[in-house]
Design a protein around this motif. Structure first.
Motif, PDB file in Angstrom:
ATOM      1  N   UNK A   1       0.881  -1.172   0.000  1.00 35.00           N
ATOM      2  CA  UNK A   1       0.000   0.000   0.000  1.00 35.00           C
ATOM      3  C   UNK A   1       0.914   1.216   0.000  1.00 35.00           C
ATOM      4  N   UNK A   2       0.978   1.907  -1.142  1.00 39.56           N
ATOM      5  CA  UNK A   2       1.873   3.058  -1.245  1.00 39.56           C
ATOM      6  C   UNK A   2       1.307   4.034  -2.272  1.00 39.56           C
ATOM      7  N   UNK A   3       2.110   5.014  -2.673  1.00 42.44           N
ATOM      8  CA  UNK A   3       1.627   6.045  -3.596  1.00 42.44           C
ATOM      9  C   UNK A   3       1.377   5.509  -5.006  1.00 42.44           C
ATOM     10  N   UNK A   4       1.978   4.378  -5.347  1.00 40.09           N
ATOM     11  CA  UNK A   4       1.822   3.835  -6.701  1.00 40.09           C
ATOM     12  C   UNK A   4       0.608   2.911  -6.770  1.00 40.09           C
ATOM     13  N   UNK A   5       0.567   1.931  -5.892  1.00 37.14           N
ATOM     14  CA  UNK A   5      -0.508   0.934  -5.868  1.00 37.14           C
ATOM     15  C   UNK A   5      -1.034   0.780  -4.445  1.00 37.14           C
ATOM     16  N   UNK A   6      -2.352   0.766  -4.317  1.00 36.90           N
ATOM     17  CA  UNK A   6      -2.990   0.510  -3.029  1.00 36.90           C
ATOM     18  C   UNK A   6      -3.692  -0.848  -3.139  1.00 36.90           C
ATOM     19  N   UNK A   7      -3.409  -1.762  -2.215  1.00 35.94           N
ATOM     20  CA  UNK A   7      -3.933  -3.119  -2.365  1.00 35.94           C
ATOM     21  C   UNK A   7      -4.358  -3.708  -1.031  1.00 35.94           C
ATOM     22  N   UNK A   8      -5.136  -4.786  -1.138  1.00 40.34           N
ATOM     23  CA  UNK A   8      -5.437  -5.649  -0.002  1.00 40.34           C
ATOM     24  C   UNK A   8      -5.527  -7.064  -0.553  1.00 40.34           C
TER      25      UNK A   8
END
Length: 448
Positions: free
Chosen positions: A393-400
């Motif tokens: 989870x960061x500025x490029x890709x947000x995931x779970x």
């Protein structure tokens, strides 16, 4: 090391008006790290909470529209699209109001009396209202998906139990604490007679808000803790009820409320329910850190005309609530009509959306809201009793990410950048090559 042994990946993408489209965009499987690609790492060994899943509510309005406005064929098709994971999105959580909410055709509870009347023995208690639409649809949903969890929440006690003698305003009369606890018991037992076990209740919807135009009731943290500890919990225990008790059921911006309830009634409360309409999702984690054995549930977020960029906003909410320990992601009305209703008399103008629109004039379902597709992004790949595992989870890709009971991996992520992202999804020593389109949201079901 836990291995995945990937064999197949189902990919669903939403971008602009193309919602939850199944695509074949996995470039290849690999075992070599590409230093020029973004690396989304899933760590199966780092586990968090078990989830119940995603869902919404058969409010009186929603149940009426589905059960009475649609014809039999359309109703069956719609129910499958809601609750079957193959033909639809496989919802697995239903939160129904106990009595009227704002989205009901009229005001009602299960023990309505004339003004100044009382019924401490609950002789006039009846769930007949629910037996027409809400119960048949809830039972049908459970037949389609037996793993569905049921939650029930009152917007108001019967008026005679309150200082206002009305479902609007007022507070719970102290002399009615015991009878109100028995009211919950009778509700749960009557639903059991219909084959419906209530898995969770919350004591009061949005207890820090008293609306002036639809059912509601303020309840302080001390009042709620006292009611649970000395009345509701003992009533459940005396009647051998397994229904779990959730406190609060309101916004993130007042985390001191559930904290106060848990300080006073820790042993009697099973978890906390949260809403989206104020504050920050991190409140869920703050309370989890203080009370790690308590379940976390995200129980309401309505789509509506006020939501800017609803697709991205609601996907982000889903990712965030799961990353902050929630077992559930629950929106609001399953369906509303072309006027965003029906709603209680005197409500005014509704700006809420349902998962779908059911047109009363045309008597058909219109999939014109992103809400249905947003839930599908989660519920099609993260199934009941899945366990959340670690991911980026960061500025490029947000995931779970989730590990399902059958060993498959559910992954949901967003690329909110204005450029495509070439990426590698890394699960231990196995790699999926993928290009995430600009301004898109992707769900993957990674199968063995």
């Amino acid at each position: 090391m836990t291995r995945c042994n990937m064999k197949k990946v189902d990919v669903y993408v939403s971008k602009n008006d193309n919602l939850l489209k199944q695509v074949n965009d996995v470039t290849s499987f690999d075992s070599t790290i590409d230093g020029n690609s973004y690396q989304l790492k899933i760590d199966l060994s780092k586990e968090y909470q078990t989830i119940d899943g995603c869902g919404a509510s058969f409010t009186d309005s929603s149940a009426y529209l589905v059960n009475q406005v649609l014809n039999e064929a359309d109703r069956k098709d719609f129910m499958m699209k809601l609750f079957d994971v193959n033909e639809g999105i496989g919802l697995s959580f239903i939160r129904n109001p106990m009595g009227a909410s704002d989205f009901a055709r009229d005001f009602y509870t299960y023990n309505d009396l004339n003004k100044k009347e009382e019924d401490f023995d609950l002789k006039k208690f009846s769930i007949a209202h629910d037996e027409k639409d809400i119960i048949p649809l809830t039972r049908w949903a459970k037949e389609i998906n037996p793993e569905i969890k049921l939650m029930a929440t009152p917007w108001s006690p019967p008026g005679w139990m309150k200082t206002s003698d009305s479902t609007i305003g007022g507070s719970l009369r102290y002399k009615c604490y015991d009878v109100y606890a028995n009211y919950f018991v009778k509700f749960i037992k009557e639903y059991e007679k219909h084959g419906l076990d209530i898995d969770y209740i919350s004591v009061q919807n949005e207890p820090d808000y008293s609306p002036g135009h639809y059912p509601g009731m303020k309840m302080t943290p001390v009042e709620q803790a006292h009611f649970i500890k000395y009345h509701l919990y003992p009533a459940f225990k005396n009647n051998n009820l397994k229904t779990k008790i959730l406190c609060y059921d309101h916004n993130w911006d007042y985390y001191e409320y559930p904290e106060a309830v848990l300080k006073l009634a820790n042993d009697e409360v099973d978890g906390i329910a949260w809403h989206v309409y104020g504050g920050h999702v991190s409140s869920q984690s703050k309370l989890h850190e203080l009370y790690p054995t308590k379940e976390v549930h995200f129980s309401e977020s309505s789509g509506g005309e006020w939501v800017h960029n609803p697709l991205s906003s609601m996907i982000k909410t889903g990712i965030d609530v799961f990353r902050n320990w929630s077992r559930s992601y629950v929106l609001w009305n399953i369906a509303l009509d072309e006027n965003n209703g029906p709603f209680v008399p005197g409500f005014g103008k509704s700006t809420c959306h349902g998962l779908v629109t059911i047109s009363q004039s045309e008597k058909r379902v219109i999939f014109n809201r992103v809400d249905y597709f947003v839930l599908g992004h989660f519920s099609k790949v993260a199934r009941p009793n899945a366990v959340r595992v670690d991911s980026n989870y960061d500025d490029v890709i947000q995931s779970v990410a989730f590990k399902n009971k059958d060993g498959s991996i559910g992954l949901i992520f967003s690329n909110n950048n204005v450029y495509d992202v070439k990426m590698q999804i890394i699960i231990n020593d196995e790699i999926i090559n993928y290009v995430a389109p600009r301004l898109s949201h992707t769900s993957m079901l990674i199968k063995k």
